[in-house]
Scaffold this motif. Structure first.
Motif, PDB file in Angstrom:
ATOM      1  N   LEU A  79       2.274   3.377   7.422  1.00  0.00           N
ATOM      2  CA  LEU A  79       2.917   3.035   6.148  1.00  0.00           C
ATOM      3  C   LEU A  79       4.396   3.410   6.166  1.00  0.00           C
ATOM      4  N   PRO A  80       5.245   2.542   5.610  1.00  0.00           N
ATOM      5  CA  PRO A  80       6.669   2.886   5.542  1.00  0.00           C
ATOM      6  C   PRO A  80       6.908   4.037   4.564  1.00  0.00           C
ATOM      7  N   ILE A  81       7.736   4.981   5.004  1.00  0.00           N
ATOM      8  CA  ILE A  81       8.062   6.101   4.107  1.00  0.00           C
ATOM      9  C   ILE A  81       9.553   6.102   3.753  1.00  0.00           C
ATOM     10  N   ALA A 111       3.285   6.719  -0.628  1.00  0.00           N
ATOM     11  CA  ALA A 111       3.938   7.047   0.650  1.00  0.00           C
ATOM     12  C   ALA A 111       5.425   6.691   0.612  1.00  0.00           C
ATOM     13  N   LEU A 112       5.750   5.612  -0.086  1.00  0.00           N
ATOM     14  CA  LEU A 112       7.142   5.139  -0.142  1.00  0.00           C
ATOM     15  C   LEU A 112       7.734   5.461  -1.512  1.00  0.00           C
ATOM     16  N   PRO A 113       8.712   6.359  -1.566  1.00  0.00           N
ATOM     17  CA  PRO A 113       9.299   6.722  -2.856  1.00  0.00           C
ATOM     18  C   PRO A 113       9.942   5.499  -3.539  1.00  0.00           C
ATOM     19  N   PRO A 114       9.818   5.427  -4.887  1.00  0.00           N
ATOM     20  CA  PRO A 114      10.283   4.236  -5.628  1.00  0.00           C
ATOM     21  C   PRO A 114      11.732   3.849  -5.358  1.00  0.00           C
ATOM     22  N   GLN A 115      12.597   4.823  -5.029  1.00  0.00           N
ATOM     23  CA  GLN A 115      14.007   4.451  -4.819  1.00  0.00           C
ATOM     24  C   GLN A 115      14.202   3.540  -3.603  1.00  0.00           C
ATOM     25  N   HIS A 116      13.161   3.440  -2.728  1.00  0.00           N
ATOM     26  CA  HIS A 116      13.293   2.577  -1.548  1.00  0.00           C
ATOM     27  C   HIS A 116      12.565   1.240  -1.704  1.00  0.00           C
ATOM     28  N   TRP A 117      11.885   1.052  -2.828  1.00  0.00           N
ATOM     29  CA  TRP A 117      11.095  -0.175  -2.985  1.00  0.00           C
ATOM     30  C   TRP A 117      11.958  -1.427  -2.880  1.00  0.00           C
ATOM     31  N   ASP A 118      13.125  -1.355  -3.511  1.00  0.00           N
ATOM     32  CA  ASP A 118      13.990  -2.531  -3.552  1.00  0.00           C
ATOM     33  C   ASP A 118      14.431  -2.941  -2.134  1.00  0.00           C
ATOM     34  N   ALA A 119      14.814  -1.960  -1.309  1.00  0.00           N
ATOM     35  CA  ALA A 119      15.262  -2.267   0.067  1.00  0.00           C
ATOM     36  C   ALA A 119      14.125  -2.916   0.855  1.00  0.00           C
ATOM     37  N   LEU A 131       0.839  -1.212   0.000  1.00  0.00           N
ATOM     38  CA  LEU A 131       0.000   0.000   0.000  1.00  0.00           C
ATOM     39  C   LEU A 131       0.874   1.262   0.000  1.00  0.00           C
ATOM     40  N   ALA A 132       1.996   1.185   0.710  1.00  0.00           N
ATOM     41  CA  ALA A 132       2.910   2.342   0.731  1.00  0.00           C
ATOM     42  C   ALA A 132       3.431   2.628  -0.678  1.00  0.00           C
TER      43      ALA A 132
END
Ligand SMILES: NC(=O)c1ccc[n+]([C@@H]2O[C@H](COP(=O)([O-])OP(=O)(O)OC[C@H]3O[C@@H](n4cnc5c(N)ncnc54)[C@H](O)[C@@H]3O)[C@@H](O)[C@H]2O)c1
Length: 359
Positions: A331-333, A282-290, A276-277
Protein backbone atom coordinates in the motif's frame (compact mmCIF):
# COMPACT_ATOMS: atom_id res chain seq x y z
CA UNK A 1 23.22 2.96 -21.17
CA UNK A 2 24.39 0.24 -18.87
CA UNK A 3 22.83 -0.64 -15.50
CA UNK A 4 24.39 -3.25 -13.31
CA UNK A 5 22.65 -5.79 -11.10
CA UNK A 6 24.92 -6.21 -8.15
CA UNK A 7 24.91 -9.84 -7.02
CA UNK A 8 28.56 -10.58 -6.32
CA UNK A 9 29.95 -13.08 -8.81
CA UNK A 10 26.51 -13.34 -10.44
CA UNK A 11 26.30 -9.61 -11.21
CA UNK A 12 25.29 -8.72 -14.74
CA UNK A 13 24.82 -5.75 -17.05
CA UNK A 14 21.59 -4.49 -18.57
CA UNK A 15 22.09 -2.57 -21.81
CA UNK A 16 19.26 -0.19 -22.68
CA UNK A 17 19.00 1.64 -25.98
CA UNK A 18 17.11 2.15 -29.22
CA UNK A 19 18.01 0.45 -32.48
CA UNK A 20 20.79 -1.55 -30.85
CA UNK A 21 19.86 -5.14 -31.72
CA UNK A 22 22.20 -5.04 -34.73
CA UNK A 23 25.10 -4.62 -32.32
CA UNK A 24 24.24 -7.75 -30.36
CA UNK A 25 26.29 -10.24 -32.43
CA UNK A 26 29.45 -8.13 -32.03
CA UNK A 27 28.76 -7.85 -28.29
CA UNK A 28 28.27 -11.61 -28.04
CA UNK A 29 31.47 -12.40 -29.93
CA UNK A 30 33.41 -9.95 -27.80
CA UNK A 31 32.03 -11.09 -24.41
CA UNK A 32 31.27 -14.76 -24.97
CA UNK A 33 34.00 -15.48 -27.56
CA UNK A 34 33.24 -18.72 -29.37
CA UNK A 35 30.87 -20.21 -26.82
CA UNK A 36 28.07 -22.02 -28.61
CA UNK A 37 24.62 -20.49 -28.24
CA UNK A 38 21.02 -21.31 -29.11
CA UNK A 39 18.13 -18.91 -29.57
CA UNK A 40 14.77 -19.61 -27.94
CA UNK A 41 11.87 -17.63 -29.36
CA UNK A 42 8.23 -18.11 -30.35
CA UNK A 43 6.52 -18.41 -33.72
CA UNK A 44 5.20 -14.81 -33.72
CA UNK A 45 8.65 -13.31 -33.14
CA UNK A 46 10.22 -15.82 -35.53
CA UNK A 47 7.92 -14.61 -38.25
CA UNK A 48 8.12 -10.82 -37.58
CA UNK A 49 11.88 -10.89 -36.99
CA UNK A 50 12.90 -13.64 -39.40
CA UNK A 51 15.60 -11.53 -41.02
CA UNK A 52 17.09 -10.56 -37.63
CA UNK A 53 17.06 -14.17 -36.50
CA UNK A 54 18.76 -15.17 -39.75
CA UNK A 55 21.46 -12.59 -39.03
CA UNK A 56 21.99 -14.08 -35.57
CA UNK A 57 22.13 -17.55 -37.06
CA UNK A 58 24.69 -16.51 -39.64
CA UNK A 59 26.86 -14.38 -37.40
CA UNK A 60 26.79 -16.56 -34.29
CA UNK A 61 26.13 -19.92 -35.90
CA UNK A 62 23.35 -20.56 -33.42
CA UNK A 63 20.40 -22.90 -33.94
CA UNK A 64 16.87 -21.78 -33.03
CA UNK A 65 14.14 -23.36 -30.94
CA UNK A 66 10.74 -21.89 -31.78
CA UNK A 67 8.00 -22.48 -29.24
CA UNK A 68 4.31 -21.84 -29.84
CA UNK A 69 3.06 -18.39 -28.82
CA UNK A 70 0.94 -17.88 -25.74
CA UNK A 71 0.70 -18.19 -21.97
CA UNK A 72 -1.15 -21.48 -22.43
CA UNK A 73 2.09 -22.98 -23.75
CA UNK A 74 4.05 -21.90 -20.67
CA UNK A 75 4.06 -25.51 -19.55
CA UNK A 76 6.37 -28.29 -18.48
CA UNK A 77 5.80 -29.93 -21.90
CA UNK A 78 7.03 -26.87 -23.80
CA UNK A 79 9.97 -26.58 -21.40
CA UNK A 80 10.78 -30.23 -22.03
CA UNK A 81 10.70 -29.66 -25.80
CA UNK A 82 13.20 -26.79 -25.38
CA UNK A 83 15.52 -29.10 -23.43
CA UNK A 84 15.17 -31.79 -26.13
CA UNK A 85 16.37 -29.28 -28.70
CA UNK A 86 19.23 -27.96 -26.55
CA UNK A 87 20.44 -31.56 -26.33
CA UNK A 88 19.89 -32.14 -30.04
CA UNK A 89 21.85 -28.94 -30.76
CA UNK A 90 24.70 -30.48 -28.72
CA UNK A 91 24.96 -27.59 -26.33
CA UNK A 92 27.30 -28.14 -23.40
CA UNK A 93 27.94 -26.65 -19.98
CA UNK A 94 29.70 -23.63 -21.47
CA UNK A 95 26.90 -22.90 -23.94
CA UNK A 96 24.53 -19.95 -23.74
CA UNK A 97 20.77 -19.68 -24.30
CA UNK A 98 19.54 -16.46 -25.87
CA UNK A 99 15.90 -15.71 -25.06
CA UNK A 100 14.34 -13.51 -27.74
CA UNK A 101 10.75 -12.61 -26.88
CA UNK A 102 8.33 -11.42 -24.23
CA UNK A 103 7.93 -12.61 -20.66
CA UNK A 104 6.69 -16.07 -21.61
CA UNK A 105 9.72 -16.85 -23.80
CA UNK A 106 12.07 -15.28 -21.22
CA UNK A 107 10.63 -17.26 -18.30
CA UNK A 108 10.66 -20.53 -20.27
CA UNK A 109 14.12 -20.11 -21.78
CA UNK A 110 15.46 -19.03 -18.39
CA UNK A 111 13.98 -22.08 -16.69
CA UNK A 112 15.38 -24.35 -19.40
CA UNK A 113 18.81 -22.73 -18.93
CA UNK A 114 18.46 -23.17 -15.15
CA UNK A 115 18.00 -26.92 -15.55
CA UNK A 116 20.08 -27.82 -18.61
CA UNK A 117 23.19 -29.65 -17.33
CA UNK A 118 22.35 -28.25 -13.88
CA UNK A 119 22.41 -24.67 -15.10
CA UNK A 120 23.97 -22.81 -18.01
CA UNK A 121 24.19 -19.11 -18.86
CA UNK A 122 21.43 -17.25 -20.65
CA UNK A 123 20.90 -13.81 -22.07
CA UNK A 124 17.58 -11.99 -22.22
CA UNK A 125 16.61 -9.95 -25.28
CA UNK A 126 13.13 -8.78 -24.25
CA UNK A 127 10.71 -7.73 -27.00
CA UNK A 128 7.67 -6.55 -24.97
CA UNK A 129 7.46 -3.53 -22.70
CA UNK A 130 6.52 -5.80 -19.78
CA UNK A 131 9.60 -7.94 -20.34
CA UNK A 132 11.84 -4.85 -20.68
CA UNK A 133 10.75 -3.19 -17.44
CA UNK A 134 10.11 -6.29 -15.41
CA UNK A 135 10.44 -9.95 -16.35
CA UNK A 136 13.83 -9.94 -18.13
CA UNK A 137 15.52 -8.59 -15.01
CA UNK A 138 15.77 -10.38 -11.69
CA UNK A 139 16.17 -14.06 -12.47
CA UNK A 140 12.68 -15.40 -11.77
CA UNK A 141 12.06 -18.24 -14.22
CA UNK A 142 9.07 -20.57 -14.26
CA UNK A 143 6.37 -22.51 -16.02
CA UNK A 144 2.68 -22.63 -15.14
CA UNK A 145 0.86 -25.62 -13.66
CA UNK A 146 -2.84 -26.42 -14.05
CA UNK A 147 -3.17 -25.42 -10.37
CA UNK A 148 -1.66 -21.97 -10.85
CA UNK A 149 0.71 -19.61 -12.61
CA UNK A 150 4.50 -19.84 -12.22
CA UNK A 151 4.24 -22.65 -9.66
CA UNK A 152 7.26 -24.56 -10.98
CA UNK A 153 10.47 -22.64 -11.46
CA UNK A 154 13.82 -21.46 -10.20
CA UNK A 155 15.78 -18.35 -9.44
CA UNK A 156 18.39 -18.25 -12.18
CA UNK A 157 19.89 -14.90 -13.10
CA UNK A 158 20.73 -14.10 -16.72
CA UNK A 159 24.30 -13.09 -17.53
CA UNK A 160 23.17 -10.07 -19.56
CA UNK A 161 19.98 -8.28 -20.59
CA UNK A 162 19.91 -6.50 -23.95
CA UNK A 163 17.00 -4.05 -24.23
CA UNK A 164 16.32 -2.48 -27.63
CA UNK A 165 13.14 -0.39 -27.58
CA UNK A 166 12.83 -0.64 -31.38
CA UNK A 167 11.25 -4.07 -30.84
CA UNK A 168 8.24 -2.24 -29.39
CA UNK A 169 7.41 -0.77 -32.79
CA UNK A 170 5.73 -4.04 -33.77
CA UNK A 171 4.13 -4.78 -30.40
CA UNK A 172 0.29 -4.70 -30.50
CA UNK A 173 -1.14 -1.69 -28.67
CA UNK A 174 -2.99 -3.81 -26.12
CA UNK A 175 0.26 -5.54 -25.13
CA UNK A 176 2.01 -2.18 -24.91
CA UNK A 177 -0.63 -0.88 -22.48
CA UNK A 178 -0.29 -4.03 -20.37
CA UNK A 179 3.48 -3.42 -20.15
CA UNK A 180 2.80 0.23 -19.35
CA UNK A 181 1.16 -0.92 -16.12
CA UNK A 182 4.37 -2.62 -14.97
CA UNK A 183 6.38 0.49 -15.88
CA UNK A 184 3.90 2.76 -14.12
CA UNK A 185 4.00 0.77 -10.86
CA UNK A 186 7.52 2.08 -10.19
CA UNK A 187 5.87 5.47 -9.51
CA UNK A 188 4.55 3.98 -6.27
CA UNK A 189 7.69 2.23 -5.04
CA UNK A 190 10.61 4.06 -6.63
CA UNK A 191 10.80 7.17 -4.41
CA UNK A 192 9.58 10.75 -4.72
CA UNK A 193 11.67 11.53 -7.79
CA UNK A 194 10.26 8.58 -9.75
CA UNK A 195 6.76 9.57 -8.65
CA UNK A 196 7.30 13.10 -10.03
CA UNK A 197 8.86 11.74 -13.22
CA UNK A 198 5.90 9.46 -13.90
CA UNK A 199 3.43 12.20 -13.02
CA UNK A 200 5.04 14.42 -15.68
CA UNK A 201 5.65 11.77 -18.32
CA UNK A 202 2.84 9.22 -17.99
CA UNK A 203 0.98 10.50 -21.06
CA UNK A 204 4.13 10.69 -23.21
CA UNK A 205 5.00 7.16 -22.15
CA UNK A 206 1.51 6.00 -23.05
CA UNK A 207 2.03 7.53 -26.50
CA UNK A 208 5.36 5.63 -26.69
CA UNK A 209 7.34 8.83 -27.33
CA UNK A 210 10.92 7.62 -27.80
CA UNK A 211 12.77 9.66 -25.15
CA UNK A 212 10.27 9.24 -22.26
CA UNK A 213 9.99 5.58 -23.23
CA UNK A 214 13.73 5.02 -22.96
CA UNK A 215 13.99 7.09 -19.80
CA UNK A 216 11.05 5.32 -18.09
CA UNK A 217 12.59 1.94 -18.87
CA UNK A 218 15.97 3.11 -17.56
CA UNK A 219 14.45 4.43 -14.35
CA UNK A 220 12.23 1.39 -13.84
CA UNK A 221 15.06 -1.05 -14.46
CA UNK A 222 17.37 0.90 -12.14
CA UNK A 223 14.77 0.62 -9.35
CA UNK A 224 14.26 -3.08 -10.02
CA UNK A 225 18.02 -3.67 -10.18
CA UNK A 226 18.46 -1.97 -6.83
CA UNK A 227 15.65 -3.97 -5.20
CA UNK A 228 16.85 -7.31 -6.63
CA UNK A 229 20.42 -6.56 -5.58
CA UNK A 230 19.17 -6.10 -2.01
CA UNK A 231 16.71 -8.99 -1.91
CA UNK A 232 17.26 -11.52 -4.68
CA UNK A 233 14.86 -14.20 -3.41
CA UNK A 234 12.00 -12.00 -2.21
CA UNK A 235 12.51 -12.37 1.51
CA UNK A 236 11.63 -8.72 2.06
CA UNK A 237 11.82 -5.58 -0.05
CA UNK A 238 11.37 -7.39 -3.41
CA UNK A 239 7.71 -7.90 -2.50
CA UNK A 240 7.22 -4.19 -3.29
CA UNK A 241 7.52 -5.06 -6.99
CA UNK A 242 4.12 -6.71 -6.59
CA UNK A 243 2.41 -3.34 -6.11
CA UNK A 244 -1.23 -3.76 -7.21
CA UNK A 245 -0.70 -7.48 -7.77
CA UNK A 246 -2.74 -8.90 -4.84
CA UNK A 247 -5.84 -7.44 -6.48
CA UNK A 248 -4.58 -8.16 -10.01
CA UNK A 249 -3.98 -11.86 -9.37
CA UNK A 250 -7.44 -12.20 -7.83
CA UNK A 251 -9.03 -10.54 -10.87
CA UNK A 252 -7.08 -12.72 -13.30
CA UNK A 253 -8.10 -15.81 -11.42
CA UNK A 254 -11.74 -14.65 -11.11
CA UNK A 255 -11.93 -14.24 -14.90
CA UNK A 256 -10.26 -17.63 -15.44
CA UNK A 257 -7.12 -16.02 -16.96
CA UNK A 258 -9.15 -15.02 -20.00
CA UNK A 259 -10.30 -11.65 -21.22
CA UNK A 260 -7.89 -9.64 -19.07
CA UNK A 261 -4.14 -9.49 -19.67
CA UNK A 262 -1.92 -9.55 -16.57
CA UNK A 263 -0.87 -5.90 -17.02
CA UNK A 264 -4.49 -4.86 -17.53
CA UNK A 265 -5.37 -6.52 -14.23
CA UNK A 266 -2.43 -4.66 -12.65
CA UNK A 267 -3.92 -1.33 -13.78
CA UNK A 268 -7.12 -2.17 -11.88
CA UNK A 269 -5.04 -3.53 -9.01
CA UNK A 270 -3.10 -0.28 -8.62
CA UNK A 271 -6.34 1.67 -8.46
CA UNK A 272 -7.59 -0.71 -5.74
CA UNK A 273 -4.30 -0.42 -3.80
CA UNK A 274 -4.56 3.38 -3.71
CA UNK A 275 -8.20 3.26 -2.59
CA UNK A 276 -7.42 0.68 0.10
CA UNK A 277 -4.50 2.80 1.31
CA UNK A 278 -6.92 5.68 1.77
CA UNK A 279 -9.70 3.81 3.58
CA UNK A 280 -7.35 1.74 5.74
CA UNK A 281 -5.44 4.82 6.90
CA UNK A 282 -2.10 3.76 5.37
CA UNK A 283 -2.02 6.89 3.20
CA UNK A 284 -2.44 10.16 5.12
CA UNK A 285 -5.18 12.42 3.63
CA UNK A 286 -2.72 15.18 2.70
CA UNK A 287 -1.31 12.86 -0.01
CA UNK A 288 -4.62 11.71 -1.49
CA UNK A 289 -4.70 14.46 -4.08
CA UNK A 290 -1.18 13.66 -5.42
CA UNK A 291 -2.04 9.97 -5.73
CA UNK A 292 -5.36 10.76 -7.44
CA UNK A 293 -3.58 13.02 -9.92
CA UNK A 294 -0.96 10.43 -10.85
CA UNK A 295 -3.70 7.83 -11.43
CA UNK A 296 -5.82 10.24 -13.46
CA UNK A 297 -6.18 9.14 -17.09
CA UNK A 298 -4.84 5.60 -16.60
CA UNK A 299 -5.72 3.50 -19.67
CA UNK A 300 -8.11 1.23 -17.76
CA UNK A 301 -9.48 -1.56 -19.95
CA UNK A 302 -13.10 -2.59 -19.50
CA UNK A 303 -13.60 -5.61 -17.24
CA UNK A 304 -14.82 -8.69 -19.16
CA UNK A 305 -18.05 -8.69 -17.10
CA UNK A 306 -19.29 -7.00 -13.91
CA UNK A 307 -17.40 -8.83 -11.14
CA UNK A 308 -18.98 -10.46 -8.12
CA UNK A 309 -17.07 -8.75 -5.32
CA UNK A 310 -17.29 -11.61 -2.80
CA UNK A 311 -15.82 -14.06 -5.35
CA UNK A 312 -12.94 -11.70 -6.21
CA UNK A 313 -12.29 -11.35 -2.48
CA UNK A 314 -12.25 -15.14 -2.06
CA UNK A 315 -9.77 -15.44 -4.95
CA UNK A 316 -7.33 -13.20 -3.08
CA UNK A 317 -6.62 -15.91 -0.54
CA UNK A 318 -4.86 -18.02 -3.19
CA UNK A 319 -2.20 -15.30 -3.61
CA UNK A 320 1.42 -16.26 -2.88
CA UNK A 321 1.73 -13.19 -0.62
CA UNK A 322 -0.92 -14.56 1.78
CA UNK A 323 0.75 -15.51 5.07
CA UNK A 324 -0.97 -17.92 7.48
CA UNK A 325 -4.31 -17.07 5.89
CA UNK A 326 -3.81 -13.32 6.31
CA UNK A 327 -3.93 -11.11 3.22
CA UNK A 328 -0.97 -8.83 2.70
CA UNK A 329 -1.08 -5.74 0.50
CA UNK A 330 1.51 -3.37 -0.83
CA UNK A 331 0.00 0.00 0.00
CA UNK A 332 1.22 3.52 -0.76
CA UNK A 333 2.12 5.48 2.35
CA UNK A 334 3.62 8.52 0.60
CA UNK A 335 3.96 9.58 -3.06
CA UNK A 336 6.63 7.19 -4.39
CA UNK A 337 6.75 4.99 -1.29
CA UNK A 338 4.82 1.85 -0.37
CA UNK A 339 4.89 -0.73 2.41
CA UNK A 340 3.76 -4.32 2.83
CA UNK A 341 0.77 -4.28 5.17
CA UNK A 342 -1.15 -7.09 6.83
CA UNK A 343 -4.05 -6.84 9.27
CA UNK A 344 -6.26 -4.91 6.85
CA UNK A 345 -9.95 -5.01 7.83
CA UNK A 346 -12.18 -7.18 5.68
CA UNK A 347 -14.77 -4.44 5.35
CA UNK A 348 -12.13 -2.04 3.98
CA UNK A 349 -11.08 -4.58 1.35
CA UNK A 350 -14.67 -5.36 0.36
CA UNK A 351 -15.53 -1.65 0.32
CA UNK A 352 -12.53 -0.98 -1.94
CA UNK A 353 -13.52 -3.71 -4.39
CA UNK A 354 -17.11 -2.45 -4.38
CA UNK A 355 -16.07 1.14 -5.06
CA UNK A 356 -13.32 0.58 -7.63
CA UNK A 357 -14.69 -2.36 -9.62
CA UNK A 358 -18.29 -1.20 -9.80
CA UNK A 359 -17.65 1.97 -11.76
N1 LIG B 1 10.11 -13.44 -14.43
C1 LIG B 1 9.51 -12.39 -13.92
O1 LIG B 1 10.01 -11.71 -13.02
C2 LIG B 1 8.17 -12.00 -14.48
C3 LIG B 1 7.62 -10.75 -14.16
C4 LIG B 1 6.41 -10.39 -14.74
C5 LIG B 1 5.79 -11.25 -15.63
N2 LIG B 1 6.34 -12.45 -15.92
C6 LIG B 1 5.72 -13.37 -16.87
O2 LIG B 1 5.74 -12.73 -18.14
C7 LIG B 1 4.68 -13.27 -18.92
C8 LIG B 1 3.99 -12.15 -19.64
O3 LIG B 1 4.94 -11.54 -20.49
P1 LIG B 1 4.49 -10.62 -21.72
O4 LIG B 1 3.48 -9.65 -21.27
O5 LIG B 1 5.73 -10.13 -22.35
O6 LIG B 1 3.68 -11.65 -22.63
P2 LIG B 1 4.11 -12.57 -23.87
O7 LIG B 1 5.48 -13.04 -23.74
O8 LIG B 1 3.01 -13.57 -24.01
O9 LIG B 1 4.02 -11.56 -25.09
C9 LIG B 1 2.78 -10.96 -25.42
C10 LIG B 1 2.45 -11.14 -26.89
O10 LIG B 1 3.23 -10.23 -27.66
C11 LIG B 1 3.92 -10.94 -28.71
N3 LIG B 1 5.16 -10.21 -28.92
C12 LIG B 1 6.26 -10.18 -28.14
N4 LIG B 1 7.13 -9.27 -28.60
C13 LIG B 1 6.59 -8.75 -29.71
C14 LIG B 1 7.03 -7.76 -30.63
N5 LIG B 1 8.17 -7.07 -30.46
N6 LIG B 1 6.23 -7.48 -31.68
C15 LIG B 1 5.04 -8.13 -31.83
N7 LIG B 1 4.57 -9.04 -31.00
C16 LIG B 1 5.34 -9.35 -29.94
C17 LIG B 1 4.09 -12.33 -28.14
O11 LIG B 1 4.33 -13.26 -29.17
C18 LIG B 1 2.75 -12.52 -27.45
O12 LIG B 1 1.76 -12.86 -28.38
C19 LIG B 1 3.78 -14.05 -17.97
O13 LIG B 1 3.96 -15.41 -18.17
C20 LIG B 1 4.28 -13.65 -16.59
O14 LIG B 1 4.11 -14.68 -15.65
C21 LIG B 1 7.53 -12.84 -15.37
Amino acid sequence: MNINIDLGNRSYPIYIGADTSGNFPAFYKDQYKNRKCAIVTNNTIASIYSSYINTLKTELGCPVHTMPDGEKYKTINTWSAILDDLLAFRLDRKSVVVALGGGVVGDMAGFAAACFMRGIDYIQIPTTLLAMVDSSVGGKTAVDHPLGKNLIGAFHQPTAVWIDTDFLKTLPRRQYVAGYAEAFKYAFIGGGEMFAYMMNNKDALLRAEPEPLLESIRRGVRIKADIVSRDEKEAGVRALLNFGHTFAHALESYYGFEGLLHGEAVLWGMLCAVELAKVSGALPPQHWDALDRVMDGLPLPPLPSPPEVSAVYAAMFADKKTELGELRFILPILPGMSEVRGGVRERDILGTLEKVLHV
